[in-house]
Design an enzyme around this catalytic site. Structure first.
Site, PDB file in Angstrom:
ATOM      1  N   LYS A   1       8.911 -31.355 -41.467  1.00  0.00           N
ATOM      2  CA  LYS A   1       8.768 -31.839 -40.088  1.00  0.00           C
ATOM      3  C   LYS A   1       7.294 -32.046 -39.753  1.00  0.00           C
ATOM      4  O   LYS A   1       6.910 -33.025 -39.121  1.00  0.00           O
ATOM      5  CB  LYS A   1       9.356 -30.802 -39.126  1.00  0.00           C
ATOM      6  CG  LYS A   1      10.559 -31.329 -38.400  1.00  0.00           C
ATOM      7  CD  LYS A   1      11.430 -30.244 -37.837  1.00  0.00           C
ATOM      8  CE  LYS A   1      12.825 -30.410 -38.399  1.00  0.00           C
ATOM      9  NZ  LYS A   1      13.804 -29.545 -37.827  1.00  0.00           N
TER      10      LYS A   1
ATOM     11  N   ASP B   1      19.771 -35.125 -30.768  1.00  0.00           N
ATOM     12  CA  ASP B   1      19.351 -36.218 -31.659  1.00  0.00           C
ATOM     13  C   ASP B   1      20.198 -37.465 -31.439  1.00  0.00           C
ATOM     14  O   ASP B   1      19.773 -38.569 -31.750  1.00  0.00           O
ATOM     15  CB  ASP B   1      19.478 -35.768 -33.119  1.00  0.00           C
ATOM     16  CG  ASP B   1      18.429 -34.720 -33.455  1.00  0.00           C
ATOM     17  OD1 ASP B   1      17.302 -34.824 -32.931  1.00  0.00           O
ATOM     18  OD2 ASP B   1      18.746 -33.783 -34.221  1.00  0.00           O
TER      19      ASP B   1
ATOM     20  N   ASN C   1      23.489 -28.278 -26.027  1.00  0.00           N
ATOM     21  CA  ASN C   1      23.265 -27.223 -27.024  1.00  0.00           C
ATOM     22  C   ASN C   1      22.996 -25.902 -26.300  1.00  0.00           C
ATOM     23  O   ASN C   1      23.001 -25.853 -25.078  1.00  0.00           O
ATOM     24  CB  ASN C   1      22.109 -27.610 -27.947  1.00  0.00           C
ATOM     25  CG  ASN C   1      20.857 -27.911 -27.143  1.00  0.00           C
ATOM     26  OD1 ASN C   1      20.302 -27.040 -26.504  1.00  0.00           O
ATOM     27  ND2 ASN C   1      20.443 -29.180 -27.143  1.00  0.00           N
TER      28      ASN C   1
ATOM     29  N   PHE D   1       8.632 -27.395 -32.681  1.00  0.00           N
ATOM     30  CA  PHE D   1       9.425 -26.247 -33.089  1.00  0.00           C
ATOM     31  C   PHE D   1      10.425 -26.695 -34.157  1.00  0.00           C
ATOM     32  O   PHE D   1      10.862 -27.845 -34.155  1.00  0.00           O
ATOM     33  CB  PHE D   1      10.211 -25.666 -31.898  1.00  0.00           C
ATOM     34  CG  PHE D   1       9.409 -24.709 -31.073  1.00  0.00           C
ATOM     35  CD1 PHE D   1       8.425 -25.169 -30.209  1.00  0.00           C
ATOM     36  CD2 PHE D   1       9.640 -23.331 -31.153  1.00  0.00           C
ATOM     37  CE1 PHE D   1       7.682 -24.277 -29.437  1.00  0.00           C
ATOM     38  CE2 PHE D   1       8.913 -22.434 -30.393  1.00  0.00           C
ATOM     39  CZ  PHE D   1       7.929 -22.906 -29.533  1.00  0.00           C
TER      40      PHE D   1
ATOM     41  N   LYS E   1      35.781 -40.957 -15.062  1.00  0.00           N
ATOM     42  CA  LYS E   1      36.237 -39.847 -15.905  1.00  0.00           C
ATOM     43  C   LYS E   1      37.237 -40.379 -16.935  1.00  0.00           C
ATOM     44  O   LYS E   1      38.186 -41.087 -16.565  1.00  0.00           O
ATOM     45  CB  LYS E   1      36.904 -38.798 -15.003  1.00  0.00           C
ATOM     46  CG  LYS E   1      37.277 -37.545 -15.736  1.00  0.00           C
ATOM     47  CD  LYS E   1      37.899 -36.519 -14.803  1.00  0.00           C
ATOM     48  CE  LYS E   1      38.494 -35.403 -15.606  1.00  0.00           C
ATOM     49  NZ  LYS E   1      39.598 -34.748 -14.946  1.00  0.00           N
TER      50      LYS E   1
ATOM     51  N   LYS F   1       6.309 -35.788 -38.876  1.00  0.00           N
ATOM     52  CA  LYS F   1       5.949 -36.082 -37.486  1.00  0.00           C
ATOM     53  C   LYS F   1       4.440 -35.951 -37.245  1.00  0.00           C
ATOM     54  O   LYS F   1       3.989 -36.063 -36.114  1.00  0.00           O
ATOM     55  CB  LYS F   1       6.730 -35.159 -36.540  1.00  0.00           C
ATOM     56  CG  LYS F   1       8.256 -35.325 -36.648  1.00  0.00           C
ATOM     57  CD  LYS F   1       9.005 -34.645 -35.515  1.00  0.00           C
ATOM     58  CE  LYS F   1      10.507 -34.748 -35.678  1.00  0.00           C
ATOM     59  NZ  LYS F   1      11.276 -34.366 -34.502  1.00  0.00           N
TER      60      LYS F   1
HETATM   61  N1  CTP Z   1      12.294 -33.303 -30.737  1.00  0.00           N
HETATM   62  C1  CTP Z   1      11.940 -34.272 -29.824  1.00  0.00           C
HETATM   63  N2  CTP Z   1      12.748 -35.339 -29.587  1.00  0.00           N
HETATM   64  C2  CTP Z   1      13.907 -35.475 -30.248  1.00  0.00           C
HETATM   65  C3  CTP Z   1      14.287 -34.497 -31.179  1.00  0.00           C
HETATM   66  C4  CTP Z   1      13.459 -33.416 -31.395  1.00  0.00           C
HETATM   67  O1  CTP Z   1      10.875 -34.144 -29.202  1.00  0.00           O
HETATM   68  N3  CTP Z   1      14.689 -36.511 -29.990  1.00  0.00           N
HETATM   69  C5  CTP Z   1      11.385 -32.186 -31.008  1.00  0.00           C
HETATM   70  C6  CTP Z   1      11.879 -30.823 -30.575  1.00  0.00           C
HETATM   71  O2  CTP Z   1      11.443 -30.514 -29.272  1.00  0.00           O
HETATM   72  C7  CTP Z   1      11.247 -29.921 -31.621  1.00  0.00           C
HETATM   73  C8  CTP Z   1      11.231 -30.771 -32.872  1.00  0.00           C
HETATM   74  O3  CTP Z   1      11.259 -32.113 -32.419  1.00  0.00           O
HETATM   75  O4  CTP Z   1       9.910 -29.619 -31.329  1.00  0.00           O
HETATM   76  C9  CTP Z   1      12.425 -30.544 -33.726  1.00  0.00           C
HETATM   77  O5  CTP Z   1      12.452 -31.496 -34.723  1.00  0.00           O
HETATM   78  P1  CTP Z   1      13.772 -32.261 -35.176  1.00  0.00           P
HETATM   79  O6  CTP Z   1      13.473 -32.795 -36.495  1.00  0.00           O
HETATM   80  O7  CTP Z   1      14.262 -33.283 -34.278  1.00  0.00           O
HETATM   81  O8  CTP Z   1      14.741 -31.071 -35.107  1.00  0.00           O
HETATM   82  P2  CTP Z   1      16.227 -31.078 -35.429  1.00  0.00           P
HETATM   83  O9  CTP Z   1      16.947 -32.127 -34.702  1.00  0.00           O
HETATM   84  O10 CTP Z   1      16.650 -29.680 -35.211  1.00  0.00           O
HETATM   85  O11 CTP Z   1      16.113 -31.421 -36.974  1.00  0.00           O
HETATM   86  P3  CTP Z   1      17.173 -31.928 -38.005  1.00  0.00           P
HETATM   87  O12 CTP Z   1      17.726 -33.169 -37.454  1.00  0.00           O
HETATM   88  O13 CTP Z   1      16.297 -32.110 -39.190  1.00  0.00           O
HETATM   89  O14 CTP Z   1      18.144 -30.815 -38.125  1.00  0.00           O
END
Ligand code: CTP
Length: 450
Positions: free
Chosen positions: A378, A318, A249, A364, A328, A382
């Protein structure tokens, strides 16, 4: 419309060309910049350069027939949220200190009620001269701020203090001044320099809280976080597809590193677990590299028991490829390609589940829509003590900028913040940590295990 309007005064020194860079950075941060130059400054940089880049008339002389505004020093001075002088010569500092108004810029200084930030640059002997130092003290007493010059080789080939501070630092300090709380008197904004050096006044909704309360500026330096051990995840994870490709990302790591640097400056012990980042990490912290979500998870779980605060600032993927190819992947014979993904461990949720008594867990929420609703959900899902929410589509916010526009959510409510440097936002986050410690006695007792 621009969030902040800056009057950039350029005076006659060799560093005048650096004012162009300062102006460009401020424009990128969403500021509208109007430029005023002294006559000597035009010997170093042509007004046309600023005119082309701002699309505005550059004022050198009130009486110039080309000047579209007959009382420019009054109008210009009333329409700015900050008067920033880059570079400032000993001469302009002397004029400001003594109230001399014999050209456009010095008249503007007297006619303006906006905060003033001055970045001097000059020969070391001129800088150290008793007259200059006296003038600086006088201006500081009048509430003027300075971005002090740094030591180095000067244009005159001597070595000493007098070199203009780095452009990035000047911009950061300008944005910090702009993000400071305005004073509101009887419903009206008061806009003037205060005698104590505290800046009051600027238009816009910068740091006024949603309930109208005005927060004190963040502590710069000091040790209010001594005894805390802050563990921060930073950057964007990379999830390997094969030895060559990965999914990732846009995260640069700027926000997370800004929090780390601010926490360090305020006396905390700081451990950063960083994935891919495009900026230099700060000094004086423990840095652990962990590139994938799983590696980051493992590194965090190893460290988290010692931490008093966990901040998830990383953009963690995610999903990751379910199977990573050893070799490769070749495209021959394939018109399409299906990549199976599996969910990565949620680091923030796991830390929250495992937390010990007084550990604070902060996340965040970078969103493109329904920012506050997602951030609230969130926080609940969480079980977080704080969420920093931002709309990454807003100008001046997002991944690779030096600024951000965020709302801080805690169980006590929401704090909507205006455009500010990531460093200034970092200090606001740390201020909220202090508030959480104060407001909840269960959080307040220091375990002393860090
Ligand atoms: N985070 C984490 N581990 C993951 C995913 C996210 O620690 N595997 C943390 C990020 O560092 C951030 C927060 O979770 O502090 C973001 O939440 P999340 O719900 O995972 O964010 P997105 O993936 O952006 O949310 P969504 O899937 O709802 O779009």
């Amino acid at each position: 419309m621009a969030e902040y309007r800056i009057g950039l005064g350029v005076t006659g020194g060799i560093a005048a060309y650096k004012a162009i860079e300062v102006m460009r950075h401020l424009q990128k941060a969403g500021c509208e910049v109007s430029v005023a130059m002294t006559r000597h400054a035009t010997e170093f940089v042509r007004p046309l350069t600023f005119r082309a880049l701002t699309d505005r008339h550059v004022i050198v002389d009130d009486y110039d027939p080309a000047n579209p505004d007959p009382i420019a020093h009054i109008n210009f001075s009333q329409e700015i949220d900050l008067l920033l002088i880059v570079p400032a010569t000993a001469n302009i500092i002397a004029k400001f200190a003594n109230g001399i108004a014999d050209d456009f810029l010095s008249s503007t200084y007297l006619a303006s009620t906006a905060p003033v930030l001055i970045a001097p640059a000059m020969n070391v002997t001129m800088w150290e001269h008793a007259a200059t130092q006296r003038n600086l003290e006088r201006l500081k007493a009048d509430g003027v701020r300075f971005v002090d010059p740094v030591a180095g080789e000067l244009a005159c080939k001597t070595v000493g203090t007098g070199k203009l501070e780095d452009v990035e630092n000047i911009v950061r300090q300008a944005l910090t001044v702009l993000s400071e709380p305005p004073a509101v008197a009887g419903g009206l904004r008061v806009s003037q320099r205060s005698a104590g050096g505290t800046i009051i006044g600027r238009s816009g909704n910068g740091a006024v809280l949603s309930d109208g309360e005005v927060k004190p500026p963040a502590t710069a330096g000091g040790s209010d976080l001594a005894g805390e051990h802050i563990l921060i995840t930073v950057g964007g994870t990379r999830e390997a597809i094969d030895p060559v490709r990965f999914i990732s990302n846009h995260s640069s790591g700027k926000m997370g590193f800004a929090v780390a640097a601010a926490a360090r400056d305020r006396g905390a012990k700081v451990t950063v677990v960083a994935a891919s980042t495009s900026v230099e990490p700060p000094d004086g912290i423990e840095l652990i590299r962990a590139i994938s979500a799983q590696e980051m998870f493992d590194a965090v779980m190893e460290k988290v028991a010692d931490a008093t605060v966990f901040i998830g600032a990383a953009a963690v993927a995610d999903y990751a490829p379910a199977n990573v190819a050893d070799m490769k992947i070749k495209k021959e014979g394939k018109d399409g390609f299906l990549l199976e993904l599996k969910k990565t461990p949620d680091i923030l949720s796991e830390v929250s589940k495992r937390r010990s008594g007084r550990q604070l867990v902060i996340g965040f929420a970078a969103e493109t829509n329904d920012v506050i609703e997602y951030a609230k959900s969130k926080m609940a899902k969480k079980n977080l003590d704080m969420v920093i929410a931002n709309d990454i589509t807003a100008q001046g916010a997002g991944f690779n900028t030096d600024t951000n526009i965020a709302t801080i959510l805690t169980p006590q409510g929401e704090t909507a913040l205006g455009l500010m440097s990531k460093r200034a936002l970092a200090d606001k986050i740390l201020d909220e940590i202090i508030n959480l410690r104060r407001s909840n006695p269960a959080n307040a007792a220091r375990s002393g295990n860090s």
